[in-house]
Design an enzyme around this catalytic site. Structure first.
Site, PDB file in Angstrom:
ATOM      1  N   LYS A 111       9.618  28.028   6.530  1.00  0.00           N
ATOM      2  CA  LYS A 111      10.093  28.856   7.644  1.00  0.00           C
ATOM      3  C   LYS A 111       9.239  28.653   8.894  1.00  0.00           C
ATOM      4  CE  LYS A 111      13.031  32.295   5.616  1.00  0.00           C
ATOM      5  NZ  LYS A 111      13.414  33.702   5.483  1.00  0.00           N
TER       6      LYS A 111
ATOM      7  N   LYS B  81      18.759  23.243  -0.882  1.00  0.00           N
ATOM      8  CA  LYS B  81      19.530  24.392  -1.397  1.00  0.00           C
ATOM      9  C   LYS B  81      20.519  24.891  -0.338  1.00  0.00           C
ATOM     10  CE  LYS B  81      17.111  28.431  -0.002  1.00  0.00           C
ATOM     11  NZ  LYS B  81      16.632  29.732  -0.064  1.00  0.00           N
TER      12      LYS B  81
ATOM     13  N   LYS C 276      21.873  30.547   3.812  1.00  0.00           N
ATOM     14  CA  LYS C 276      22.645  31.267   4.825  1.00  0.00           C
ATOM     15  C   LYS C 276      22.155  30.940   6.236  1.00  0.00           C
ATOM     16  CE  LYS C 276      21.012  35.745   3.010  1.00  0.00           C
ATOM     17  NZ  LYS C 276      19.558  35.787   2.952  1.00  0.00           N
TER      18      LYS C 276
HETATM   19  P1  TYM Z   1      17.524  35.766   0.053  1.00  0.00           P
HETATM   20  O1  TYM Z   1      18.130  36.798   0.937  1.00  0.00           O
HETATM   21  O2  TYM Z   1      17.134  34.459   0.669  1.00  0.00           O
HETATM   22  O3  TYM Z   1      18.483  35.426  -1.144  1.00  0.00           O
HETATM   23  C1  TYM Z   1      19.022  36.452  -1.957  1.00  0.00           C
HETATM   24  C2  TYM Z   1      19.153  35.997  -3.388  1.00  0.00           C
HETATM   25  O4  TYM Z   1      19.995  34.830  -3.465  1.00  0.00           O
HETATM   26  C3  TYM Z   1      19.312  33.793  -4.157  1.00  0.00           C
HETATM   27  N1  TYM Z   1      19.716  32.496  -3.566  1.00  0.00           N
HETATM   28  C4  TYM Z   1      20.178  31.465  -4.273  1.00  0.00           C
HETATM   29  N2  TYM Z   1      20.396  31.307  -5.596  1.00  0.00           N
HETATM   30  C5  TYM Z   1      20.890  30.107  -6.000  1.00  0.00           C
HETATM   31  N3  TYM Z   1      21.185  29.088  -5.145  1.00  0.00           N
HETATM   32  C6  TYM Z   1      20.986  29.206  -3.818  1.00  0.00           C
HETATM   33  N4  TYM Z   1      21.288  28.226  -2.991  1.00  0.00           N
HETATM   34  C7  TYM Z   1      20.459  30.444  -3.324  1.00  0.00           C
HETATM   35  N5  TYM Z   1      20.160  30.915  -2.084  1.00  0.00           N
HETATM   36  C8  TYM Z   1      19.695  32.171  -2.252  1.00  0.00           C
HETATM   37  C9  TYM Z   1      17.837  34.074  -3.917  1.00  0.00           C
HETATM   38  O5  TYM Z   1      17.031  33.450  -4.891  1.00  0.00           O
HETATM   39  C10 TYM Z   1      17.808  35.577  -4.007  1.00  0.00           C
HETATM   40  O6  TYM Z   1      17.808  35.983  -5.356  1.00  0.00           O
HETATM   41  N6  TYM Z   1      12.866  37.435  -0.412  1.00  0.00           N
HETATM   42  C11 TYM Z   1      14.206  37.554  -0.929  1.00  0.00           C
HETATM   43  C12 TYM Z   1      14.769  38.973  -0.790  1.00  0.00           C
HETATM   44  C13 TYM Z   1      13.903  39.995  -1.398  1.00  0.00           C
HETATM   45  C14 TYM Z   1      13.693  40.224  -2.798  1.00  0.00           C
HETATM   46  C15 TYM Z   1      12.802  41.315  -2.876  1.00  0.00           C
HETATM   47  C16 TYM Z   1      14.201  39.620  -3.941  1.00  0.00           C
HETATM   48  C17 TYM Z   1      13.155  40.913  -0.731  1.00  0.00           C
HETATM   49  N7  TYM Z   1      12.506  41.704  -1.616  1.00  0.00           N
HETATM   50  C18 TYM Z   1      12.375  41.798  -4.114  1.00  0.00           C
HETATM   51  C19 TYM Z   1      13.766  40.111  -5.181  1.00  0.00           C
HETATM   52  C20 TYM Z   1      12.865  41.181  -5.256  1.00  0.00           C
HETATM   53  C21 TYM Z   1      15.105  36.623  -0.161  1.00  0.00           C
HETATM   54  O7  TYM Z   1      14.812  36.204   0.926  1.00  0.00           O
HETATM   55  O8  TYM Z   1      16.298  36.370  -0.743  1.00  0.00           O
END
Ligand code: TYM
Length: 335
Positions: A117, A199, A202
């Protein structure tokens, strides 16, 4: 609620920082829905995390509620799971400070998401971006979660949360449940349709690289048709051919078939037929969800009600943890 609950507790979250993708759906939301009967589930919209990257305020407000609506539209039942917005429970930031004082600079410097990032947002490498994993650890530890269902990109953050929990428990006596990542092999990493070595994300500026959960059927089929593959023209779950490997994986996740079953189903067929088939099952899987999303977002009163109830339940648990932590670290609490 807590006294009678014997099931293991799950916590997870998504950042409302863009349009949710098929990666978010298969890697997270779909699994969350599958887990709701077996576990006590707490699902949060991580709006505090989202502002580590500059957000347009009106958009963030809208996306936060849309993300909640997508949770519900994915089949997670508000009678079974608890939903809330991270900024509605101030204990997240309170615990984050204490945990930050138990996290090393070197540990945070090693986080690959921070490195990625900072490259992407070189003009805004803010302190929040750096301490982001501490807030994420606070999210999880606040609720004494046993399991954290996520995609594999979050594994390193959850390992850090475990390290922080163990360090704190060691220094101040057992306080936190040490959480475990819950990652399903098949859906752990859905790849970009344009660059299948990366990957699906979004925040990818190329809209053709991602399927969004709210994409229309025509767009879904068009994007799959132009997905990057190779010249071998044999449908196979072959990791050395990442494009077709990803499509087989997506098809298998959506249909519940194994990769071998998918390979057999498309034996002798070309990529053209297969890509249309993937597009069709994807559009079918998302169409019911999209209709439900449209219905829910018209009823803000209902969504607000779910948040109010969820915030109350979450706050109850969060307050207990923070009060315990404050006591243990030596903050005077009065008589
Ligand atoms: P975020 O918002 O980037 O993504 C949300 C969830 O989607 C999963 N994910 C994917 N899984 C498979 N293939 C992909 N291409 C893919 N892109 C995203 C992510 O692994 C995630 O499970 N930091 C976290 C949000 C967060 C969080 C937490 C998660 C904040 N606090 C506490 C778990 C526990 C995040 O940015 O996810």
């Amino acid at each position: 609620m807590e006294q009678t609950e014997t099931r293991k507790r799950i916590f997870s979250a998504v950042q409302p920082s863009g349009n949710l993708t098929l990666g978010n759906y298969l890697g997270a939301l779909k699994n969350w829905a599958d887990l709701q009967d077996e576990f006590e589930c707490i699902y949060c919209v991580a709006d505090l995390h989202a502002i580590t990257v500059r957000q347009e305020p009106a958009e963030l407000r809208k996306k936060s509620l849309d993300t909640l609506a997508l949770y519900l539209a994915s089949g997670i039942d508000p009678q079974k799971a608890t939903f809330f917005l991270q900024s509605h429970v101030p204990e997240h930031t309170q615990l984050s400070w204490v945990l930050g004082c138990n996290t090393m600079f070197g540990e945070l410097s090693r986080m690959t998401q921070f490195k990625d990032k900072s490259q992407k947002h070189a003009d805004n490498i803010n302190a929040g971006l750096f301490t982001y994993p501490v807030l994420m650890a606070a999210d999880i530890l606040l609720y004494q979660a046993d399991l954290v269902p996520v995609g594999s990109d979050q594994k390193q953050h959850i390992e850090l949360a475990r390290d922080i929990a163990q360090r704190f428990n060691g220094a101040y006596s057992p306080t936190f449940t040490v959480p475990e990542a819950y990652i399903l092999k098949s859906s752990a990493r859905i790849m970009s349709l344009a660059e299948p070595e990366r990957k699906m994300s979004k925040s990818d500026p190329n809209v053709n690289a991602s399927i969004f959960m709210l994409d229309k059927k025509d767009d879904i089929i068009r994007k799959f048709k132009r997905a990057v593959t190779d010249s071998e023209a044999r449908v196979a779950a072959d990791p050395t051919r990442p494009g077709i490997y990803n499509l087989v994986n997506i098809y298998s996740c959506l249909t519940g078939k194994t990769s071998e079953e998918t390979e057999r189903e498309f034996e002798g067929k070309g990529y053209g037929d297969f890509k249309v088939a993937v597009g069709e099952v994807c559009a079918d899987a998302l169409s019911g969800l999209q209709a439900e999303f449209a219905r829910l977002t018209k009823d803000k009163g209902y969504l607000d009600g779910i948040l109010r109830e969820g915030t109350e339940k979450a706050s109850y648990i969060a307050r207990k943890t923070v009060s315990k932590v404050y006591r243990k670290v030596g903050f005077y609490q009065g008589k």
